[in-house]
Scaffold this motif. Sequence first.
Motif, PDB file in Angstrom:
ATOM      1  N   GLY A 677      20.381 102.164 -45.486  1.00 21.24           N
ATOM      2  CA  GLY A 677      21.790 101.870 -45.715  1.00 21.24           C
ATOM      3  C   GLY A 677      22.345 100.905 -44.686  1.00 21.24           C
ATOM      4  O   GLY A 677      23.095  99.989 -45.010  1.00 21.24           O
ATOM      5  N   ASN A 678      21.994 101.091 -43.442  1.00 22.18           N
ATOM      6  CA  ASN A 678      22.439 100.236 -42.347  1.00 22.18           C
ATOM      7  C   ASN A 678      21.247  99.941 -41.440  1.00 22.18           C
ATOM      8  O   ASN A 678      20.390 100.806 -41.228  1.00 22.18           O
ATOM      9  CB  ASN A 678      23.542 100.918 -41.532  1.00 22.18           C
ATOM     10  N   TRP A 679      21.254  98.738 -40.909  1.00 22.01           N
ATOM     11  CA  TRP A 679      20.156  98.321 -40.034  1.00 22.01           C
ATOM     12  C   TRP A 679      20.718  97.757 -38.728  1.00 22.01           C
ATOM     13  O   TRP A 679      21.724  97.042 -38.736  1.00 22.01           O
ATOM     14  CB  TRP A 679      19.290  97.254 -40.708  1.00 22.01           C
ATOM     15  N   VAL A 680      20.056  98.056 -37.640  1.00 20.30           N
ATOM     16  CA  VAL A 680      20.484  97.600 -36.321  1.00 20.30           C
ATOM     17  C   VAL A 680      19.326  96.858 -35.655  1.00 20.30           C
ATOM     18  O   VAL A 680      18.195  97.356 -35.604  1.00 20.30           O
ATOM     19  CB  VAL A 680      20.933  98.781 -35.437  1.00 20.30           C
ATOM     20  N   ASN A 681      19.620  95.670 -35.144  1.00 25.70           N
ATOM     21  CA  ASN A 681      18.640  94.895 -34.394  1.00 25.70           C
ATOM     22  C   ASN A 681      18.492  95.503 -33.010  1.00 25.70           C
ATOM     23  O   ASN A 681      19.445  95.551 -32.232  1.00 25.70           O
ATOM     24  CB  ASN A 681      19.114  93.442 -34.299  1.00 25.70           C
ATOM     25  N   VAL A 682      17.293  95.973 -32.672  1.00 28.60           N
ATOM     26  CA  VAL A 682      17.057  96.610 -31.378  1.00 28.60           C
ATOM     27  C   VAL A 682      16.082  95.808 -30.519  1.00 28.60           C
ATOM     28  O   VAL A 682      15.460  96.343 -29.605  1.00 28.60           O
ATOM     29  CB  VAL A 682      16.538  98.057 -31.552  1.00 28.60           C
ATOM     30  N   SER A 683      15.966  94.506 -30.812  1.00 30.11           N
ATOM     31  CA  SER A 683      14.967  93.682 -30.117  1.00 30.11           C
ATOM     32  C   SER A 683      15.586  92.617 -29.228  1.00 30.11           C
ATOM     33  O   SER A 683      14.885  91.703 -28.783  1.00 30.11           O
ATOM     34  CB  SER A 683      14.033  93.025 -31.135  1.00 30.11           C
ATOM     35  N   THR A 684      16.863  92.696 -28.967  1.00 33.09           N
ATOM     36  CA  THR A 684      17.531  91.619 -28.230  1.00 33.09           C
ATOM     37  C   THR A 684      17.042  91.474 -26.793  1.00 33.09           C
ATOM     38  O   THR A 684      17.174  90.408 -26.198  1.00 33.09           O
ATOM     39  CB  THR A 684      19.057  91.859 -28.223  1.00 33.09           C
ATOM     40  N   SER A 685      16.481  92.538 -26.233  1.00 32.00           N
ATOM     41  CA  SER A 685      16.028  92.463 -24.836  1.00 32.00           C
ATOM     42  C   SER A 685      14.574  92.029 -24.705  1.00 32.00           C
ATOM     43  O   SER A 685      14.078  91.851 -23.587  1.00 32.00           O
ATOM     44  CB  SER A 685      16.214  93.826 -24.159  1.00 32.00           C
ATOM     45  N   PHE A 686      13.858  91.860 -25.822  1.00 30.31           N
ATOM     46  CA  PHE A 686      12.446  91.489 -25.771  1.00 30.31           C
ATOM     47  C   PHE A 686      12.285  89.999 -25.494  1.00 30.31           C
ATOM     48  O   PHE A 686      13.185  89.197 -25.778  1.00 30.31           O
ATOM     49  CB  PHE A 686      11.759  91.803 -27.104  1.00 30.31           C
ATOM     50  N   PRO A 687      11.110  89.582 -24.998  1.00 28.66           N
ATOM     51  CA  PRO A 687      10.785  88.153 -24.984  1.00 28.66           C
ATOM     52  C   PRO A 687      10.883  87.600 -26.405  1.00 28.66           C
ATOM     53  O   PRO A 687      10.521  88.273 -27.371  1.00 28.66           O
ATOM     54  CB  PRO A 687       9.336  88.119 -24.470  1.00 28.66           C
ATOM     55  N   LYS A 688      11.390  86.397 -26.534  1.00 25.52           N
ATOM     56  CA  LYS A 688      11.735  85.871 -27.850  1.00 25.52           C
ATOM     57  C   LYS A 688      10.519  85.390 -28.648  1.00 25.52           C
ATOM     58  O   LYS A 688       9.551  84.875 -28.091  1.00 25.52           O
ATOM     59  CB  LYS A 688      12.733  84.723 -27.716  1.00 25.52           C
ATOM     60  N   ASP A 689      10.627  85.575 -29.959  1.00 26.79           N
ATOM     61  CA  ASP A 689       9.754  84.925 -30.955  1.00 26.79           C
ATOM     62  C   ASP A 689       8.315  85.410 -30.981  1.00 26.79           C
ATOM     63  O   ASP A 689       7.463  84.798 -31.609  1.00 26.79           O
ATOM     64  CB  ASP A 689       9.732  83.398 -30.762  1.00 26.79           C
ATOM     65  N   LEU A 690       8.029  86.528 -30.304  1.00 27.10           N
ATOM     66  CA  LEU A 690       6.659  87.024 -30.303  1.00 27.10           C
ATOM     67  C   LEU A 690       6.409  87.893 -31.534  1.00 27.10           C
ATOM     68  O   LEU A 690       7.298  88.580 -32.040  1.00 27.10           O
ATOM     69  CB  LEU A 690       6.381  87.829 -29.037  1.00 27.10           C
ATOM     70  N   TRP A 691       5.184  87.866 -31.995  1.00 22.82           N
ATOM     71  CA  TRP A 691       4.742  88.635 -33.159  1.00 22.82           C
ATOM     72  C   TRP A 691       4.821  90.129 -32.836  1.00 22.82           C
ATOM     73  O   TRP A 691       4.251  90.591 -31.852  1.00 22.82           O
ATOM     74  CB  TRP A 691       3.307  88.243 -33.458  1.00 22.82           C
ATOM     75  N   VAL A 692       5.542  90.893 -33.665  1.00 26.48           N
ATOM     76  CA  VAL A 692       5.574  92.342 -33.487  1.00 26.48           C
ATOM     77  C   VAL A 692       4.311  92.902 -34.119  1.00 26.48           C
ATOM     78  O   VAL A 692       4.210  93.035 -35.339  1.00 26.48           O
ATOM     79  CB  VAL A 692       6.836  92.974 -34.110  1.00 26.48           C
ATOM     80  N   SER A 693       3.341  93.207 -33.278  1.00 29.56           N
ATOM     81  CA  SER A 693       2.053  93.658 -33.812  1.00 29.56           C
ATOM     82  C   SER A 693       2.096  95.117 -34.246  1.00 29.56           C
ATOM     83  O   SER A 693       1.316  95.531 -35.101  1.00 29.56           O
ATOM     84  CB  SER A 693       0.938  93.430 -32.786  1.00 29.56           C
ATOM     85  N   ARG A 694       3.019  95.905 -33.669  1.00 28.16           N
ATOM     86  CA  ARG A 694       3.106  97.306 -34.081  1.00 28.16           C
ATOM     87  C   ARG A 694       4.459  97.890 -33.677  1.00 28.16           C
ATOM     88  O   ARG A 694       4.962  97.607 -32.583  1.00 28.16           O
ATOM     89  CB  ARG A 694       1.986  98.144 -33.445  1.00 28.16           C
ATOM     90  N   ASN A 729      17.601 101.719 -28.496  1.00 28.01           N
ATOM     91  CA  ASN A 729      18.790 101.187 -27.811  1.00 28.01           C
ATOM     92  C   ASN A 729      18.419 100.569 -26.473  1.00 28.01           C
ATOM     93  O   ASN A 729      18.959  99.535 -26.084  1.00 28.01           O
ATOM     94  CB  ASN A 729      19.822 102.304 -27.604  1.00 28.01           C
ATOM     95  N   THR A 730      17.508 101.190 -25.756  1.00 30.06           N
ATOM     96  CA  THR A 730      16.985 100.623 -24.517  1.00 30.06           C
ATOM     97  C   THR A 730      15.468 100.777 -24.520  1.00 30.06           C
ATOM     98  O   THR A 730      14.923 101.677 -25.171  1.00 30.06           O
ATOM     99  CB  THR A 730      17.561 101.330 -23.275  1.00 30.06           C
ATOM    100  N   TRP A 731      14.816  99.908 -23.761  1.00 33.24           N
ATOM    101  CA  TRP A 731      13.351  99.876 -23.777  1.00 33.24           C
ATOM    102  C   TRP A 731      12.809  99.905 -22.359  1.00 33.24           C
ATOM    103  O   TRP A 731      13.414  99.371 -21.424  1.00 33.24           O
ATOM    104  CB  TRP A 731      12.840  98.613 -24.479  1.00 33.24           C
ATOM    105  N   LYS A 732      11.630 100.493 -22.231  1.00 30.28           N
ATOM    106  CA  LYS A 732      10.901 100.528 -20.970  1.00 30.28           C
ATOM    107  C   LYS A 732       9.557  99.828 -21.156  1.00 30.28           C
ATOM    108  O   LYS A 732       8.824 100.105 -22.107  1.00 30.28           O
ATOM    109  CB  LYS A 732      10.681 101.979 -20.533  1.00 30.28           C
TER     110      LYS A 732
END
Length: 947
Positions: A677-694, A729-732
């Motif tokens: 129903g709703n989607w939230v982008n949770v990747s804003t803190s990652f290095p940009k443009d890399l392939w999400v392998s998993r 929301n936050t990543w380690k």
Amino acid sequence: MKKRSFLFACFLSVYTFAQQPATPASVVENALQQKESATQNSIVKNLPFRNIGPTVMSGRVVDFAVNPDNPIEFYVGYASGGVWHTKNNGTSFTPILDNSPTQNVGSVSMDWKNNILYVGTGEVNASRSSYAGIGLLRTTDNGKTWENLGLKDSHHISSILINPENANEIVVGAVGHLYSTNNERGIYKTVDGGKTWNRTLFVNDQSGIIEVVRDPSNYNLMYAAAWDKDRKAWNFTGSGSGSGIYKSTDAGNTWTKVSVAGSGFPTGDGVGRIGLAIYDANTVYAIHDNQARRDDDTASEESSDILTKDDFKTMTSIEFLNLDNNKLNQFLRMNGFQEKYRAENVKNMVRGGTVQPVDLAKYLEDANSLLFDTPVIGAEVYKSTDGGSTWEKTHEGYLDGIYYSYGYYFGKIHVDPVNKDGIYIYGVPILKSKDGGKTFTSIDADNVHADHHALWINPKQPGHLIDGNDGGINISYDDGATWIKNNAPAVGQFYAINVDNEQPYNVYGGLQDNGVWVGSHEYEASPYWQQSGQYPYESIMGGDGMQVQIDNRNSAIVYTGFQFGNYYRINRDTNETTYIQPKHELGESPYRFNWQTPILLSPHNQDILYLGGNKLMRSMNQGNDWAAISGDLTQGGKQGNVAYGTLTSISESPFQFGLLYTGSDDGMVYVSRDAGGNWVNVSTSFPKDLWVSRVIASAHKKERVYVTLNGYRWDDFRPYVYVSENYGNTWKDISGNLPASPVNVIREDPVNENVLYLGTDNGAYVSFDKGGTWAPFSEGLPNVAVHDMVVQPEAKDLVVGTHGRSIYIADISLLQRMNAQNSAEVLLSTIEPVQSSRRWGRSFSPWSEPYTPSVTLQYYAPQAGEVSFRIETEAGKVIQEFTGAAAKGINVEVYDLTLSEKGIKVLDKAGTKVSKAENGNYYLPKGSYTVVVEVGGRSAQTDLEVK
């Protein structure tokens, strides 16, 4: 319909892709040293991995080095499966690159006089999985040890020419980086056996040397092919003005370009990959992947009575409405339009203005059509009879059906050493010509795989050929009339694997260009199937095999397919196959599907299937019907000839239906907590443009999720591993002490939440502290690309799918018990009951070895030192004991179920008579026993039952 909200940042519409920096060679070198050191100190270095094949379909062959005086001995290089040696004409092979830091091979060359083998690492075919190498390797002891001679930043080495009169003089062709520009490319020469190198030809930082060949009778005379190419995740340009042919008359010291204007050989931006073959000082052949556009031949197409998709690209609405309905329906049916799109319906949509005629062409556009429909000239053969000064095309017209517009993957030509008019070329098929390339005939066969990359022609025995292709090795002794298949090595290139819950359980996997296969996890390589006629693995799908999902209620229902989202539902009991790829609506932009499109059966309901395009699709009825439950979950795609802006990973939390995560090839990770129903982008803190392998939703904690990113398509080899404890929301960062190598997969252990498994482009790792630190696996598992991992929970097995060495299995039952609290204790794994047999110690005949039983004792030692083993009766009496040396960590000892002399007397005194077996041993009789392991004053025990 419920309105869906998407928290997309407004800048995405104008987002530009920032080039990720390529990893320096010094970082890669340090990473290899780091891994070697970590392996020596790893507490899991002795955990054995068992290869379960399969072997019959093999993997991509890239080069041969054949003994000219004894051609039943040769070396074969596999793209990502190492180098293998045979001395019996391919009946059996021995891997010889396993003691090196890589399995990625571009070229192989043998100095047969001095018994020195050179391996140019890094495949040169510029495919999606053409892994980078680490330079030029040399062995003088047939692979026991390897020396790196340099060129470490060349990434991909195409050719190695050794002077037969001076082994220290070597010329090497370096292609350079695949996904980035760099300077270590061109032609390099050494005269001191690789101690120093001199670059003798450099075109530019985007053009490398794809082949160097020499006159068989004159080492001074060489030709080289330069290749100008640019690969990105979204586009491949396989031609450019930097491509061309060069000649040297001084053993590669200086070079002159001979494919110049007026020479007869094509020049300019359309010049693609070139392959070369020398017959003598005057006669040279070249095969060229001409990327220039073909002349317009629409006039012939217009005469056809069959509509093509291109007809609709310029068709007006009036012209469309005047089409004959039968003719339009024929086009719609032939091109797989949904049943609701028939002539009158579509005409009504055009009349109403909801669609335009061009939308019928767009409806059919996908990555496959972009790949195969490109109207380029393609393969051409040229010949020079004056030492490269002038060139003439050998044939008239187009050589269709060879390259299919992806000639970058092939590009080789060979001339018969004893017949200057006998040449061989290949791409998808393999062809020969006996008239200098004027005409060609196919020498394909039913037991010869398509997509050819290497060929050796015996100069002393006409018609003796050794062919290497995407399906392994074939040998012919009658010039291709018939072929022998020689696939003994387990070198399958798996993209994805999975397991079912049968007993014994089965392993499923999709392979590069070799379809999807399934077989028992108990498989052990054996030629017995050639006698029985039943290979232990079964092929269930063709093409490039992709992901597999198995219905856990009925393992006969399997979902799988081939590249770019072409998925099927298979009923293996009834042999029914149903095509289930979701289709966009006519007038909408086509869905974008990744080469390896992700699919997922919901853990909450096995009728619910998810499939990722650029949107997430959901079917509630096993793929019969689909609905998009998201908008575009990528950055929106990018102009190019490779599908991009696509989903690469899907995960649903086992705690909650509809708690969904997606990852994309352009670095986006989204979460929905309400079934789309709703989607939230949770990747804003990652290095940009890399392939999400998993992306993996935790099975231990609802809020936890893991993500791995892969920079391979930027030549960025750093490891990116993350965990979130709050839905993203936050990543380690949990990459910890991982050496530089792109990460392909992460898995949780289903029993122990602290244990994680990780697969990289250079091996596999385990963490016992949720990613704080990582330890490499190594016993039985070479430094190979690991693409997928799955844990079979009942068997407590870790199943590893590699892209180059097929599938491995390890018993992880002991790993699941390890934690901080027991790290100072001795641990011993449980032992499955053993079935007693009168065959123990007996031979079937005087000529066969006796059958001997054994059990594996897997134990953890908190420190290195001497280890003692005791086998005790229920009364605590010792009936066998032995010692060994334990390393700190996991160890394995094999116990052969024999009794000691003392043990025989103990049992005899207790009233149990034990007979001597034919081989002279006394074996445990039926009963219950205890196995005790002691290290450093600490001990552990477990039961052993002989039934």
